[in-house]
Structure formats: structure tokens, C-alpha cells
Design a protein around this motif. Structure first.
Motif, PDB file in Angstrom:
ATOM      1  N   LEU A  37      -8.589  -6.892   9.427  1.00 49.21           N
ATOM      2  CA  LEU A  37      -9.975  -6.585   9.070  1.00 49.21           C
ATOM      3  C   LEU A  37     -10.435  -7.521   7.958  1.00 49.21           C
ATOM      4  O   LEU A  37      -9.796  -7.618   6.904  1.00 49.21           O
ATOM      5  N   ALA A  49     -14.265  -5.854   1.451  1.00 48.80           N
ATOM      6  CA  ALA A  49     -13.347  -4.927   2.130  1.00 48.80           C
ATOM      7  C   ALA A  49     -12.468  -5.672   3.128  1.00 48.80           C
ATOM      8  O   ALA A  49     -12.925  -6.565   3.831  1.00 48.80           O
ATOM      9  N   SER A  50     -11.198  -5.280   3.180  1.00 49.60           N
ATOM     10  CA  SER A  50     -10.296  -5.900   4.146  1.00 49.60           C
ATOM     11  C   SER A  50      -9.207  -4.893   4.490  1.00 49.60           C
ATOM     12  O   SER A  50      -9.125  -3.809   3.895  1.00 49.60           O
ATOM     13  N   GLY A  51      -8.375  -5.246   5.438  1.00 51.65           N
ATOM     14  CA  GLY A  51      -7.301  -4.325   5.799  1.00 51.65           C
ATOM     15  C   GLY A  51      -6.590  -4.740   7.065  1.00 51.65           C
ATOM     16  O   GLY A  51      -6.845  -5.813   7.613  1.00 51.65           O
ATOM     17  N   ALA A  68      -6.797   0.040   4.478  1.00 54.28           N
ATOM     18  CA  ALA A  68      -7.923  -0.765   4.011  1.00 54.28           C
ATOM     19  C   ALA A  68      -7.982  -0.748   2.490  1.00 54.28           C
ATOM     20  O   ALA A  68      -7.534   0.196   1.847  1.00 54.28           O
ATOM     21  N   GLN A  79     -15.195   4.613  10.783  1.00 54.54           N
ATOM     22  CA  GLN A  79     -14.466   3.491  11.371  1.00 54.54           C
ATOM     23  C   GLN A  79     -14.253   3.780  12.860  1.00 54.54           C
ATOM     24  O   GLN A  79     -13.995   4.914  13.263  1.00 54.54           O
ATOM     25  N   VAL A 177     -15.205  -1.053   9.974  1.00 55.52           N
ATOM     26  CA  VAL A 177     -15.277  -0.043   8.922  1.00 55.52           C
ATOM     27  C   VAL A 177     -16.696  -0.136   8.370  1.00 55.52           C
ATOM     28  O   VAL A 177     -17.248  -1.237   8.226  1.00 55.52           O
ATOM     29  N   ALA A 205     -16.415  -4.241   7.163  1.00 58.29           N
ATOM     30  CA  ALA A 205     -15.231  -5.017   7.566  1.00 58.29           C
ATOM     31  C   ALA A 205     -15.127  -4.978   9.075  1.00 58.29           C
ATOM     32  O   ALA A 205     -15.558  -4.017   9.722  1.00 58.29           O
TER      33      ALA A 205
END
Ligand SMILES: [Cu+2]
Length: 213
Positions: A37, A49-51, A68, A79, A177, A205
Motif C-alpha cells: 500500500l 499512509a502506507s502498509g 498500515a 478499507q 484505505v 493509500a
């Protein structure tokens, strides 16, 4: 050395057993998918935001894990996987998706590249209900963890009924997300679903689901 006395034969068989176990574990290898993500709208919302999402099937069940970070903290984040019912490959939106040029890629602007909202990642994915209060909540540091296991047949049946989609087609889906703080000021040009504040659905994300070989 294995002599043909009853005791020795048993010992020899026991020595072979670990080899047999390893072979059967390999032949039952699960299918795995991951999505990395990456941030969306980060420059506008002031957080990046990332994941990582992991989707793994074993024994007719699919377990989904989404880790995340960098999310707007202390709030729930919708999400889902998004995609096209006809199986066309969805992609994460690029800057070109911002067709009204307001600097935000809103939910409606993602549809050309990413399709529609299909499978929610909350406590009841097979319900396909988008509205829910059981999506993960980011902690005060902006981290959220989601872990859920679904029966593959339940999810496939639900998707088939709603979208006439022949299968999960995970490699053709992207995970989004969503959500910024409800008091964040967004221009009126940022669009959302009818009756749902744009703060709830703004994508933050996205990651394309890919098979792990
Ligand atoms: Cu979504």
C-alpha cells in the motif's frame, strides 16, 4: 544398517517419516497474494499512509492481514478491494485520475482506473456491506492492524451474486484505505458517495494485489 528383524524394520520406517512429511507439506502449498500500500493524497492531507496486505488461502479459508502505518490517528478507516466486475485489471490511480484538477484524488475519481468498491475488510467481509463500524481503528501513532479469516466459498458466492463476478480474481484488484479526520476541511470539489462525508471516503493509500510466486 537395516536388518530384516521386526524391531529394525520399525526403526527404519521411523527414519523415513520426516522425509514423507516434508513432501506432503510442499504439495499442499497455499496460494498467497500481497499488496504494497502506497500513499495517496499525502501532500494534501499532511500524512503519508502506507502498509502491506497479505492474503493467503488454506483449507478453503482465506486469511487477510493488513498492516498500515501513517494513517490519520485515533479514527476508523474504511478499507476494501476495488475492481471491475468483468475482471478487467484494476490499477491504483495516478495523478491523471484528478480529472477536476483540485489536487485531490477523490473516491469517484478512482473509478476509471480502479473500478468499484467490492469486498470490505471489516468483521463481516462476505456481507459486502460497505457501511460498518467494525473497520480497523488507527492508534494514536497512526498504526492499524487488521486480521480476519473468511470462508472462501462465502466470499465467492457473495461476489458472484452482487457483481456476477466469476471469481475473486485477486490479481485484478487493488486495495484502498480511506479516511481523514472528520474536521479536516476539504473543498466542495472533493466528491464522495451520496450521504457520506468526503472525509470518510477520501482514499489515502492504495496497493495492487499481486500473486506471490
Ligand atoms: Cu474502498
Amino acid at each position: 544398517m537395516c536388518r530384516k528383524t521386526p524391531v529394525r524394520i520399525t526403526a527404519c520406517l521411523a527414519a523415513l517419516l520426516p522425509v514423507i512429511t516434508v513432501v506432503s507439506a510442499q504439495s499442499a502449498a497455499a496460494d498467497r497474494f500481497v499488496a504494497n500500500l502506497k500513499p495517496l493524497n499525502a501532500d494534501k492531507i499532511g500524512t503519508s499512509a502506507s502498509g502491506t496486505a497479505n492474503l493467503e488461502t488454506a483449507d478453503g479459508k482465506r486469511s487477510i492481514t493488513i498492516d498500515a502505518a501513517g494513517l490519520p490517528p485515533g479514527m476508523m478507516h474504511l478499507q476494501h478491494f476495488h475492481g471491475f466486475a468483468d475482471g478487467k485489471a484494476a490499477t491504483c490511480p495516478t495523478a491523471q485520475a484528478d480529472t477536476n484538477g483540485d489536487g485531490f484524488i477523490d473516491l469517484l475519481e478512482t473509478e476509471t482506473m480502479a473500478g468499484t468498491t467490492m469486498l470490505p475488510f471489516h468483521d463481516q467481509p462476505a456481507s459486502l456491506e460497505i457501511a460498518s463500524d467494525t473497520y480497523p481503528v488507527a492508534d494514536k501513532n497512526g498504526a492499524a492492524k487488521y486480521q480476519h479469516t473468511v470462508l472462501l466459498q462465502d466470499v465467492e458466492k457473495a461476489l458472484k451474486e452482487k457483481f456476477e463476478s466469476p471469481s475473486l480474481a485477486l490479481s485484478s484488484r487493488v486495495i484502498f484505505v480511506h479516511g481523514v479526520a472528520k474536521d479536516m476541511q476539504l473543498p466542495n470539489s472533493v466528491k464522495s458517495l451520496p450521504g457520506v462525508p468526503a472525509q470518510v471516503t477520501l482514499p489515502i493509500a492504495c496497493g495492487k494485489i499481486e500473486a506471490v510466486k
